[in-house]
Design an enzyme around this catalytic site. Structure first.
Site, PDB file in Angstrom:
ATOM      1  N   CYS A 248      33.975  26.284 -78.605  1.00 42.29           N
ATOM      2  CA  CYS A 248      34.081  26.176 -77.066  1.00 42.29           C
ATOM      3  C   CYS A 248      34.940  28.014 -76.445  1.00 42.29           C
ATOM      4  O   CYS A 248      35.282  27.961 -76.994  1.00 42.29           O
ATOM      5  CB  CYS A 248      35.029  25.249 -76.462  1.00 42.29           C
ATOM      6  SG  CYS A 248      35.548  25.247 -74.877  1.00 42.29           S
TER       7      CYS A 248
ATOM      8  N   CYS B 135      38.140  26.404 -74.939  1.00 39.98           N
ATOM      9  CA  CYS B 135      39.870  26.429 -76.151  1.00 39.98           C
ATOM     10  C   CYS B 135      39.249  26.133 -77.315  1.00 39.98           C
ATOM     11  O   CYS B 135      40.215  26.746 -78.236  1.00 39.98           O
ATOM     12  CB  CYS B 135      39.844  24.660 -75.831  1.00 39.98           C
ATOM     13  SG  CYS B 135      38.951  23.650 -76.312  1.00 39.98           S
TER      14      CYS B 135
ATOM     15  N   CYS C 110      39.301  20.670 -73.328  1.00 37.29           N
ATOM     16  CA  CYS C 110      39.253  20.823 -72.303  1.00 37.29           C
ATOM     17  C   CYS C 110      38.531  20.978 -71.446  1.00 37.29           C
ATOM     18  O   CYS C 110      39.489  21.535 -70.190  1.00 37.29           O
ATOM     19  CB  CYS C 110      39.548  22.877 -72.802  1.00 37.29           C
ATOM     20  SG  CYS C 110      37.898  23.780 -72.787  1.00 37.29           S
TER      21      CYS C 110
ATOM     22  N   CYS D 172      33.231  19.810 -72.485  1.00 42.48           N
ATOM     23  CA  CYS D 172      34.187  20.366 -74.247  1.00 42.48           C
ATOM     24  C   CYS D 172      34.929  19.142 -73.962  1.00 42.48           C
ATOM     25  O   CYS D 172      35.592  18.706 -73.205  1.00 42.48           O
ATOM     26  CB  CYS D 172      34.763  22.428 -73.843  1.00 42.48           C
ATOM     27  SG  CYS D 172      36.528  21.469 -75.262  1.00 42.48           S
TER      28      CYS D 172
ATOM     29  N   CYS E 146      21.330  22.477 -74.477  1.00 46.55           N
ATOM     30  CA  CYS E 146      21.039  22.808 -74.049  1.00 46.55           C
ATOM     31  C   CYS E 146      21.631  23.774 -73.848  1.00 46.55           C
ATOM     32  O   CYS E 146      22.590  23.240 -72.649  1.00 46.55           O
ATOM     33  CB  CYS E 146      20.222  22.710 -72.533  1.00 46.55           C
ATOM     34  SG  CYS E 146      19.201  24.420 -71.678  1.00 46.55           S
TER      35      CYS E 146
HETATM   36 ZN   LIG Z   1      36.920  23.492 -74.929  1.00 48.04          ZN
END
Ligand SMILES: [Zn+2]
Length: 164
Positions: free
Chosen positions: A82, A85, A133, A130, A153
């Site tokens: 991610c 984070c 976060c 995510c 995607c």
């Molecule tokens: Zn994250």
């Protein structure tokens, strides 16, 4: 005098040990920034952490132009994290070329993403983000390859690739 000192340390030492026990877990939590609550940052905090493009994707559920991300052609082995984070979200062995112009995966790392339905294009789509976060990553569709049949995607700007 000696007796006084001894008595004082006799009282102080247990107090210090109790304080150590109380404060230790708090310190550990603050340094690792591992929980969802700790990633509950303000708009300003996110803006200072991210590029304007990544902020638009991650925090405003934007979508980058198709074929604009270099990660679309990334074929090395590694892990896609991610960009908000740094939580690992996808492994390179689950990546495939969907021909859509966005990095695509047929599976995510277990527990790394959460989904919700959005209606931005009127037709319901399953948005995913995510799990730590809350940063928006992309949309998941049911036209992916076996064994899952899923197509995650993903916006390249929402990811950070770490080669093995
Ligand atoms: Zn994250």
């Amino acid at each position: 005098m000696n007796q006084f000192l001894t008595r004082r340390s006799f009282i102080l030492i247990p107090i210090m040990s109790i304080l150590k026990i109380i404060f230790k877990p708090i310190k550990v939590l603050a340094s690792s920034l591992n929980s969802r609550e700790e990633w509950n940052l303000s708009k300003e905090q996110w803006k200072s952490r991210l590029s304007p493009e990544s902020y638009y994707i991650l925090r405003e559920e934007g979508t980058e132009r198709a074929f604009s991300s270099q990660l679309n052609n990334e074929k090395r082995e590694g892990v896609f994290h991610c960009a908000g984070c740094d939580l690992p979200l996808f492994l390179s062995d689950k990546k495939y070329d969907s021909g859509t112009g966005w990095p695509s995966f047929w599976d995510s790392i277990q527990g790394s993403v959460l989904t919700k339905v959005d209606f931005k294009l009127i037709v319901p789509r399953t948005e995913y983000h995510c799990s730590r976060c809350g940063g928006h990553q992309g949309h998941v569709f049911n036209d992916g390859p076996a064994p899952t049949g899923k197509r995650y995607c993903n916006n390249g700007l929402a990811l950070r690739f770490v080669p093995d």
